[in-house]
Design a protein around this motif. Structure first.
Motif, mmCIF file in Angstrom:
data_model
loop_
_atom_site.group_PDB
_atom_site.id
_atom_site.type_symbol
_atom_site.label_atom_id
_atom_site.label_comp_id
_atom_site.label_asym_id
_atom_site.label_seq_id
_atom_site.Cartn_x
_atom_site.Cartn_y
_atom_site.Cartn_z
ATOM 1 N N ILE A 319 0.851 -1.189 0.000
ATOM 2 C CA ILE A 319 0.000 0.000 0.000
ATOM 3 C C ILE A 319 0.886 1.238 0.000
ATOM 4 N N PRO A 320 0.621 2.186 -0.898
ATOM 5 C CA PRO A 320 1.470 3.383 -0.960
ATOM 6 C C PRO A 320 1.260 4.333 0.211
ATOM 7 N N ASP A 321 0.136 4.214 0.909
ATOM 8 C CA ASP A 321 -0.111 5.075 2.067
ATOM 9 C C ASP A 321 0.709 4.589 3.259
ATOM 10 N N SER A 322 0.913 5.478 4.225
ATOM 11 C CA SER A 322 1.614 5.111 5.456
ATOM 12 C C SER A 322 0.651 4.381 6.384
ATOM 13 N N ILE A 323 1.067 3.213 6.888
ATOM 14 C CA ILE A 323 0.223 2.387 7.745
ATOM 15 C C ILE A 323 0.908 2.220 9.100
ATOM 16 N N PHE A 324 0.124 2.409 10.179
ATOM 17 C CA PHE A 324 0.637 2.206 11.529
ATOM 18 C C PHE A 324 -0.347 1.318 12.289
ATOM 19 N N LYS A 326 -0.916 0.381 16.273
ATOM 20 C CA LYS A 326 -0.462 0.715 17.618
ATOM 21 C C LYS A 326 -1.296 -0.065 18.633
ATOM 22 N N ASP A 327 -0.707 -0.317 19.807
ATOM 23 C CA ASP A 327 -1.483 -0.981 20.852
ATOM 24 C C ASP A 327 -2.299 0.051 21.623
ATOM 25 N N GLY A 328 -3.016 -0.418 22.646
ATOM 26 C CA GLY A 328 -3.912 0.473 23.386
ATOM 27 C C GLY A 328 -3.209 1.595 24.118
ATOM 28 N N GLU A 329 -1.897 1.471 24.333
ATOM 29 C CA GLU A 329 -1.134 2.518 25.003
ATOM 30 C C GLU A 329 -0.352 3.370 24.017
ATOM 31 N N GLY A 330 -0.627 3.173 22.719
ATOM 32 C CA GLY A 330 -0.004 4.020 21.705
ATOM 33 C C GLY A 330 1.360 3.566 21.239
ATOM 34 N N ARG A 331 1.780 2.360 21.610
ATOM 35 C CA ARG A 331 3.089 1.879 21.178
ATOM 36 C C ARG A 331 3.021 1.377 19.734
ATOM 37 N N TRP A 332 4.017 1.744 18.932
ATOM 38 C CA TRP A 332 4.080 1.295 17.546
ATOM 39 C C TRP A 332 4.357 -0.206 17.508
ATOM 40 N N LEU A 333 3.509 -0.954 16.796
ATOM 41 C CA LEU A 333 3.706 -2.395 16.657
ATOM 42 C C LEU A 333 4.143 -2.764 15.243
ATOM 43 N N VAL A 334 3.438 -2.222 14.251
ATOM 44 C CA VAL A 334 3.711 -2.546 12.849
ATOM 45 C C VAL A 334 3.655 -1.255 12.034
ATOM 46 N N THR A 335 4.587 -1.102 11.096
ATOM 47 C CA THR A 335 4.555 0.020 10.150
ATOM 48 C C THR A 335 5.026 -0.489 8.802
ATOM 49 N N ASN A 336 4.697 0.235 7.748
ATOM 50 C CA ASN A 336 5.205 -0.125 6.422
ATOM 51 C C ASN A 336 6.284 0.868 6.000
ATOM 52 N N GLU A 337 6.850 0.630 4.830
ATOM 53 C CA GLU A 337 7.981 1.443 4.366
ATOM 54 C C GLU A 337 7.609 2.922 4.218
ATOM 55 N N PRO A 338 6.448 3.276 3.630
ATOM 56 C CA PRO A 338 6.102 4.700 3.549
ATOM 57 C C PRO A 338 6.021 5.366 4.924
ATOM 58 N N ALA A 339 5.552 4.627 5.945
ATOM 59 C CA ALA A 339 5.470 5.196 7.293
ATOM 60 C C ALA A 339 6.870 5.445 7.850
ATOM 61 N N LYS A 340 7.764 4.489 7.646
ATOM 62 C CA LYS A 340 9.140 4.671 8.123
ATOM 63 C C LYS A 340 9.805 5.833 7.412
ATOM 64 N N GLN A 341 9.515 5.951 6.113
ATOM 65 C CA GLN A 341 10.104 7.035 5.347
ATOM 66 C C GLN A 341 9.572 8.385 5.811
ATOM 67 N N MET A 342 8.279 8.421 6.152
ATOM 68 C CA MET A 342 7.669 9.672 6.589
ATOM 69 C C MET A 342 8.347 10.203 7.845
ATOM 70 N N PHE A 343 8.622 9.297 8.805
ATOM 71 C CA PHE A 343 9.201 9.728 10.081
ATOM 72 C C PHE A 343 10.709 9.464 10.178
ATOM 73 N N LYS A 344 11.301 8.939 9.100
ATOM 74 C CA LYS A 344 12.754 8.709 9.069
ATOM 75 C C LYS A 344 13.213 7.860 10.270
ATOM 76 N N VAL A 345 12.577 6.680 10.444
ATOM 77 C CA VAL A 345 12.881 5.838 11.609
ATOM 78 C C VAL A 345 13.632 4.563 11.234
#
Length: 685
Positions: A319-324, A326-345
């Protein structure tokens, strides 16, 4: 002597009854109830009570009471009193472990100095009382209170021996019963805990300090394939598949040997050789002195979840969109490449981190993470899909606009579970929209200017046409007038050719006059303001037909006007449409022995369509585009009179009403002219 023996026998039997109650009853409260009743009856007192003296609660709570049935007037006094009411006596008995016996006239030393206790006992009409403490404990004791109301009494040594014997039995029994009750509760709790561990859906294992198994629950057997006999005493290394890195094991032992718990994942091997992924939480087990003697491991088979996560990762990476996720406390569990690129992580340990933890790792993106946190909370509060926008400044200083879709997911009890976030960078789209908006504004300004110029030119052209038309009438009238004079006054001096030429001149001036009239009508059709109102189109068509009846004299014309739906428009203009269409139909069908003309209408969709049909000369469809043009004629002047403006006027009027016109025909077989108007009133020119 006989009375003494009888008295001793009575007290002995009472002791036996207390012993029997202790052997039968398991509930301490029931033992105390039997005891106070047996003592009261054996000693013949008017009232006997047992209080629970609690220094923690600062109260004396009445537990049970005996009243002599011979005296129904005795007032029951089982209640809870503040300990301060008896502060002297209760503290003295706690200190000395001795009883207090008093008569009515010497109660004072054991009651409060303010006299409140004395008043209470005088109100109860107590003549003699005995406070006998027993079953002492850390924070209080039980107090046996004996009241004599109807006479004064001296307590005998024999009675004190009796009370000593009973209190010893009851005290020992209460301690034993309390211990047994505690043991039963602990055993029940242990049974429940053991049952919960055994039936837990998670794998639970207890090992010694070398990881040798000492206990494994039923889920372990199901998950690994190894039975209790096969695994007890064996080292957990038998589950290793060789796929878990040594670094993972080193990290685990580092934590455990420091007395810390550890969380992680293993790739373990089932007895049948299949591999499974287990998440594990391993913690040290300590004895009372703090020594670590065992390890407790709680594991869960997450193979299917990992497979699902892998499939999900494959999907979201496409998917070209950024996907995140998160768990119930807001912790990042899964992201895709566009999401990593967006936040440079890419080079950051982002997994399991909250927005604020990531903000600490990325100061340049702090505002972005804070905005995400605010947006997430709004989605949790909304409890459903929330669409919004979030903006932050990128590394290059450029404003980035993200369109977000956030879907919160809750557990069965309403707790926050997970959130899916889809982000789309719409910065370029917004910039394009702004550019288009600016272009549109400029275009609107340009159109306004051009429209004004066009309107001015049209007005000048209309004024010119009107002026020219009027100015042409004078010389035309002069030409026509002088031609008529020559024909009338000098006809005898003209030969036949001269008279013919003068008639040609007069015919052309007449045609020129008609042409000027039509030009003025055409100009007026585009200039006059439209006054919309409801029109009975059928009645209007019949009125026009009656006005045109004189044009049908000399040949047979059959006109059939069907049902015409009403419409909205300018009645005068619609009248001109019918005049032009019916006139043409009559004119072009006069060569027929019987001219047949039909007028029909119907509502089709959002249009009302009308047509006028004749069986006249018709036309060639290859020239249909010329039919509605100004001065366009498909027939010669010698065949049919006219200027070629009539249908152009029809088109202009219908177009100004938001409608359209078209025609169908065939040479020598007639023609049909259609015009359609909006079924509902629209904005018109």
């Amino acid at each position: 002597m006989e009375e003494t023996l009888r008295r001793q026998l009575l007290l002995s039997r009472a002791i036996n009854k207390v012993a029997e109650s202790i052997s039968v009853q398991d509930d301490p409260d029931l033992i105390l109830e039997d005891t106070v009743r047996i003592i009261g009856a054996a000693l013949g007192v008017d009232r006997a009570l047992i209080y629970d003296i609690s220094f923690d609660k600062h109260q004396a709570m009445g537990l049970c009471e005996y009243l002599d049935p011979q005296y129904p007037d005795i007032t029951p006094t089982k209640a809870t009193y503040p300990l301060s009411l008896f502060i002297g006596g209760t503290t003295e008995m706690w200190r000395t472990r001795q009883y207090l016996a008093s008569r009515n006239d010497d109660i004072n030393p054991h009651l409060r100095e303010d006299g409140s206790g004395e008043v209470l006992h005088h109100q109860m009409m107590i003549q003699s009382l005995l406070w006998y403490p027993f079953a002492f404990r850390e924070n209080g004791y039980y107090l046996l209170v004996l009241n004599q109301i109807h006479y004064r009494r001296e307590w005998t040594a024999e009675e004190f021996d009796f009370l000593d014997s009973v209190s010893q039995q009851v005290s020992a029994a209460l301690v034993k019963k309390a211990f047994l009750i505690k043991e039963r509760k602990q055993a029940e709790e242990l049974r429940k805990f053991s049952q919960a561990v055994e039936q837990s859906p998670n794998i639970i294992v207890i090992t010694d300090l070398d990881a040798n198994v000492e206990y494994a629950n039923a889920t372990f057997v199901t998950a690994t394939g190894y039975g209790p006999v096969e695994v007890i005493g064996k080292n957990l290394r038998l589950l290793q598949s060789g796929k878990t890195s040594q670094a993972t094991y080193d990290e685990m032992w580092t934590h455990l040997t420091r007395g810390e718990s550890w969380r992680g994942e293993f790739i373990n091997k089932h007895k049948d050789g299949t591999e499974h992924i287990n998440s594990a939480h391993i913690a040290p087990m300590r004895q009372g002195d703090g020594r670590i003697t065992h390890y407790l491991a709680i594991m869960e088979d997450i193979t299917e979840r990992k497979l699902a996560e892998k499939q999900l990762t494959t999907l979201i990476e496409a998917i070209p969109d950024s996907i995140f996720l998160k768990d119930g406390e807001g912790r990042w569990l899964v992201t895709n490449e566009p999401a990593k690129q967006m936040f440079k992580v890419h080079n950051l340990p982002w997994r399991g981190k909250t927005e604020m933890e990531l903000a600490d790792l990325q100061p340049a993106f702090r505002a972005a993470h804070e905005g995400c946190l605010v947006g997430d909370e709004k989605a949790w509060q909304a409890g459903q899909l929330l669409v919004g926008e979030e903006r932050f400044t990128g590394e290059d200083g450029r404003c980035v606009i993200i369109e977000t879709r956030k879907v919160p997911m809750f557990g069965n009890e309403g707790q926050r579970k997970e959130m899916v976030v889809i982000g789309r960078d719409i910065t370029e789209r917004r910039e394009t929209e702004e550019e288009l908006r600016a272009l549109k504004n400029n275009l609107e300004i340009l159109v306004t200017e051009r429209t004004a110029q066009l309107e001015a030119a049209n007005k000048e052209l209309e004024a010119f046409s009107y002026s020219v038309s009027h100015d042409l009438r004078t010389p035309l009238r002069a030409i026509d007038g002088f031609s008529r004079i020559l024909l009338d006054d000098y006809t005898d001096k003209l030969d036949d050719e001269g008279r013919r030429l003068l008639n040609v001149v007069r015919d052309n001036t007449s045609r020129m006059g008609q042409l000027i009239d039509d030009i003025l009508k055409f100009s007026r059709a585009g200039r006059v303001e439209i006054n919309f109102s409801g029109i009975d189109m059928e009645m209007l068509a019949r009125e026009v037909l009656e006005e045109l009846r004189p044009a049908t004299v000399g040949h047979e014309v059959l006109v059939e006007i069907g049902h015409l739906p009403p419409s909205m428009g300018d009645r005068a203009m619609m009248r001109q449409v019918f005049v032009n269409l019916l006139s043409n139909a009559i004119k072009f069908s006069r060569a027929r022995e019987t001219a047949m003309i039909g007028v029909e209408g119907s509502v089709e969709g959002d249009e009302t369509i009308y047509h006028v049909k004749d069986n006249g000369a018709g036309f060639d469809m290859q020239y249909v585009d010329k039919l509605f043009g100004v001065f366009q004629r498909l027939h010669g002047v010698n065949e049919f009179e006219g200027t070629g403006i009539g249908l152009a006027i029809v088109k202009r009027i219908v177009s100004r009403h938001g409608g359209r016109v078209w025609a169908e025909g065939k040479v020598d077989e007639g023609a049909t002219v259609y015009f359609a108007l909006p079924a509902k009133e629209k904005e018109h020119e």
